[in-house]
Design a protein around this motif. Structure first.
Motif, short mmCIF file in Angstrom:
data_model
loop_
_atom_site.label_atom_id
_atom_site.label_comp_id
_atom_site.label_asym_id
_atom_site.label_seq_id
_atom_site.Cartn_x
_atom_site.Cartn_y
_atom_site.Cartn_z
N UNK A 112 0.80 -1.22 0.17
CA UNK A 112 0.60 -0.25 -0.18
C UNK A 112 0.90 1.96 0.09
N UNK A 113 2.21 1.46 0.66
CA UNK A 113 2.99 2.81 0.37
C UNK A 113 3.62 2.45 -0.90
N UNK A 114 4.01 1.27 -1.13
CA UNK A 114 4.04 1.69 -2.75
C UNK A 114 3.33 2.44 -3.81
N UNK A 115 1.72 1.90 -3.48
CA UNK A 115 1.50 2.19 -4.73
C UNK A 115 0.90 3.44 -3.96
N UNK A 116 0.77 4.41 -2.74
CA UNK A 116 1.14 5.49 -2.10
C UNK A 116 1.92 6.88 -2.58
N UNK A 117 3.12 5.67 -2.74
CA UNK A 117 4.32 6.77 -3.38
C UNK A 117 4.37 6.92 -4.68
N UNK A 118 3.91 6.10 -5.71
CA UNK A 118 3.72 6.15 -7.36
C UNK A 118 2.37 6.87 -6.92
N UNK A 119 1.39 7.09 -6.40
CA UNK A 119 -0.04 8.52 -6.72
C UNK A 119 0.77 9.09 -6.23
N UNK A 120 1.08 9.49 -5.43
CA UNK A 120 1.90 10.72 -4.98
C UNK A 120 3.37 11.46 -5.76
N UNK A 121 3.97 10.86 -6.69
CA UNK A 121 4.72 10.84 -7.64
C UNK A 121 4.02 12.04 -8.40
N UNK A 122 4.99 12.84 -9.32
CA UNK A 122 4.28 13.57 -9.70
C UNK A 122 4.10 13.49 -11.85
N UNK A 123 4.79 12.56 -11.89
CA UNK A 123 4.89 12.19 -13.16
C UNK A 123 3.51 10.45 -12.60
N UNK A 124 4.35 9.49 -12.63
CA UNK A 124 2.94 8.17 -12.19
C UNK A 124 1.77 8.18 -11.37
N UNK A 125 1.37 9.97 -10.77
CA UNK A 125 0.48 9.78 -10.50
C UNK A 125 -1.04 10.99 -11.28
N UNK A 126 -0.71 11.85 -12.20
CA UNK A 126 -0.62 11.76 -12.62
C UNK A 126 -1.83 11.31 -14.22
N UNK A 127 -0.41 10.43 -14.52
CA UNK A 127 -1.08 9.08 -15.42
C UNK A 127 -1.92 8.23 -14.90
N UNK A 128 -2.54 8.15 -13.81
CA UNK A 128 -3.57 7.06 -13.05
C UNK A 128 -4.48 7.58 -13.24
#
Length: 218
Positions: A112-128
């Protein structure tokens, strides 16, 4: 075994099971379950396996050891194709008809921490965000269990705070009682929708790719 759709008898079976969830009902109607529910699920998932992988067809029995509700049987049938721990594609039949979906159904600790890190990231988060917007526009419903509060370590004003609150992220579509569910053509609908969900599954796989295997499976 060819897939010819889900018979009306399968829906009737679950309608009746909701009213009489007892061992005596189950034993006297087990042949209906085997022929009208289990066999079509086996045929459908076998047909889809070359593209998506082998499915787990869930057992019809409830685990009531720690449950207040002691009714012994599930009032729906599901099948799951795993693309990772608690991550993949789903199809379900219940008294409400047929439904398909995909996403992550449980993620705790490091995953869950890794998924939230990816959501927080300014590249992978907007992609999601863009990916989910496309799926919503195509008629999919975005859901899953969420925190009511802000996750620890994040600000309530975060631009993707709604996504960060997710403890599950499930995207699905109901077919309900449409006539197509009783025909072989429903397999094409499931296949097309699972294909449409593949970018989401890939995004989630990449998000947890760096998590050690012993931490992913909990």
């Amino acid at each position: 075994m060819q897939f010819s759709g889900f018979p009306v008898a399968a829906l009737d079976f679950y309608d009746d099971l909701e009213l009489d969830n007892t061992r005596s009902f189950w034993e006297s109607h087990k042949a209906v379950y085997d022929e009208s529910v289990k066999q079509p699920f086996t045929a459908l998932t076998t047909m889809l396996a070359p593209e998506f992988g082998a499915a787990k067809i869930f057992r019809p029995y409830r685990d009531v050891r720690f449950a207040k509700d002691k009714t012994p049987y599930k009032t729906h049938q599901g099948a799951f194709v795993a693309a990772g721990p608690s991550l993949g594609w789903y199809v379900e039949l219940s008294p409400r008809g047929v439904r398909v979906g995909g996403g992550f159904y449980e993620a705790s600790g490091a995953r869950l921490g890794a998924i939230r890190d990816a959501i927080d990231d300014d590249t992978t988060g907007p992609a999601l965000e863009r990916l989910l917007a496309r799926l919503a526009k195509a008629g999919f419903e975005v859901g899953g269990e969420r925190l009511k509060t802000t996750p620890r370590g994040y600000d309530a004003t975060h631009p993707r705070i709604d996504l960060l609150r997710h403890k599950q992220l499930v995207v699905g579509r109901p077919y309900g009682f449409e006539k197509v569910i009783h025909t072989p053509a429903v397999a094409t609908l499931v296949r097309d929708d699972w294909r449409a969900l593949k970018p989401l599954i890939t995004w989630l796989q990449r998000a947890v790719a760096g998590v050690p295997e012993d931490l992913r499976i909990r």
